[in-house]
Design an enzyme around this catalytic site. Sequence first.
Site, PDB file in Angstrom:
ATOM      1  N   HIS A 195      -4.213  58.924 -30.732  1.00  0.00           N
ATOM      2  CA  HIS A 195      -4.648  58.058 -29.692  1.00  0.00           C
ATOM      3  C   HIS A 195      -5.744  57.366 -30.298  1.00  0.00           C
ATOM      4  O   HIS A 195      -6.191  57.715 -31.370  1.00  0.00           O
ATOM      5  CB  HIS A 195      -5.137  59.087 -28.435  1.00  0.00           C
ATOM      6  CG  HIS A 195      -4.096  60.044 -27.973  1.00  0.00           C
ATOM      7  ND1 HIS A 195      -3.142  59.484 -26.958  1.00  0.00           N
ATOM      8  CD2 HIS A 195      -3.567  61.259 -28.589  1.00  0.00           C
ATOM      9  CE1 HIS A 195      -2.460  60.685 -26.993  1.00  0.00           C
ATOM     10  NE2 HIS A 195      -2.637  61.629 -27.668  1.00  0.00           N
TER      11      HIS A 195
ATOM     12  N   HIS B 196      -0.173  55.744 -30.123  1.00  0.00           N
ATOM     13  CA  HIS B 196       1.042  55.522 -29.369  1.00  0.00           C
ATOM     14  C   HIS B 196       1.146  54.096 -28.779  1.00  0.00           C
ATOM     15  O   HIS B 196       0.166  53.368 -28.690  1.00  0.00           O
ATOM     16  CB  HIS B 196       0.849  56.674 -28.051  1.00  0.00           C
ATOM     17  CG  HIS B 196      -0.085  56.664 -27.261  1.00  0.00           C
ATOM     18  ND1 HIS B 196      -0.362  55.516 -26.325  1.00  0.00           N
ATOM     19  CD2 HIS B 196      -1.314  57.108 -27.123  1.00  0.00           C
ATOM     20  CE1 HIS B 196      -1.391  55.302 -25.698  1.00  0.00           C
ATOM     21  NE2 HIS B 196      -2.091  56.392 -26.136  1.00  0.00           N
TER      22      HIS B 196
END
Length: 223
Positions: free
Chosen positions: A165, A26
């Site tokens: 992540h 992200h």
Amino acid sequence: MIAATPTTPPPPPAGPERTLLLLVRHGETPTTGKVLPGRAPGLYLSERGRAQAERVAERLDGLPVDAIYSSPLERARETAEPAAVRSALEVNEEPGLLECDFGDWTGAALAELAALPQWQAVQQSPSTFRFPNGESFTEMQARMVGALEVLRTAHPGGAVVCFSHADPIKAAVADALGTPLDLFQRIVISPGSVSVISHVEGQAPAVLMVNSTSEPLSGLRVQ
């Protein structure tokens, strides 16, 4: 004497079916590099993070994408949205792509955590470490690798974009490389970066790129 009629050579045999997993971290948030946010809800992208999300979408132009999956956390879904719009696909939530559960460390400042004696285990021997009241690194890696196996099996021969992540992506790349988990912290996964793992049935996975932030991704199908 009758001249031989030239014949058209047969087409070369088709190569093995290759499935691409594109692992996207992200974009930046207001706490990136300052806090260990973990699975705490309500954290969204910063202005720079939104620009990184748009850049990922642009880089996907020319690459046929079969499906888009995202960690359920807002910052990952927000990063996935521009790619979904440009690809005319929906964002599918996949819990296996979630951030590591940092337990009692969730929301703590990184500077404070770095002063703890346990931090050395996080950096030097993560395979031995479990976050207090949270997940271990080995559990995180098994969860992430298992989720990616399900997704690649569901889309054989396709290109699947997975928004996740830093630590889960590092753990997945380490697994694909055959790198011990205790060395996975040597892998750098920056906000908005793309790492790519190629799978051919019956062969070991191949890591095509790691922590890429610039070049177009359309060439992945001709590598």
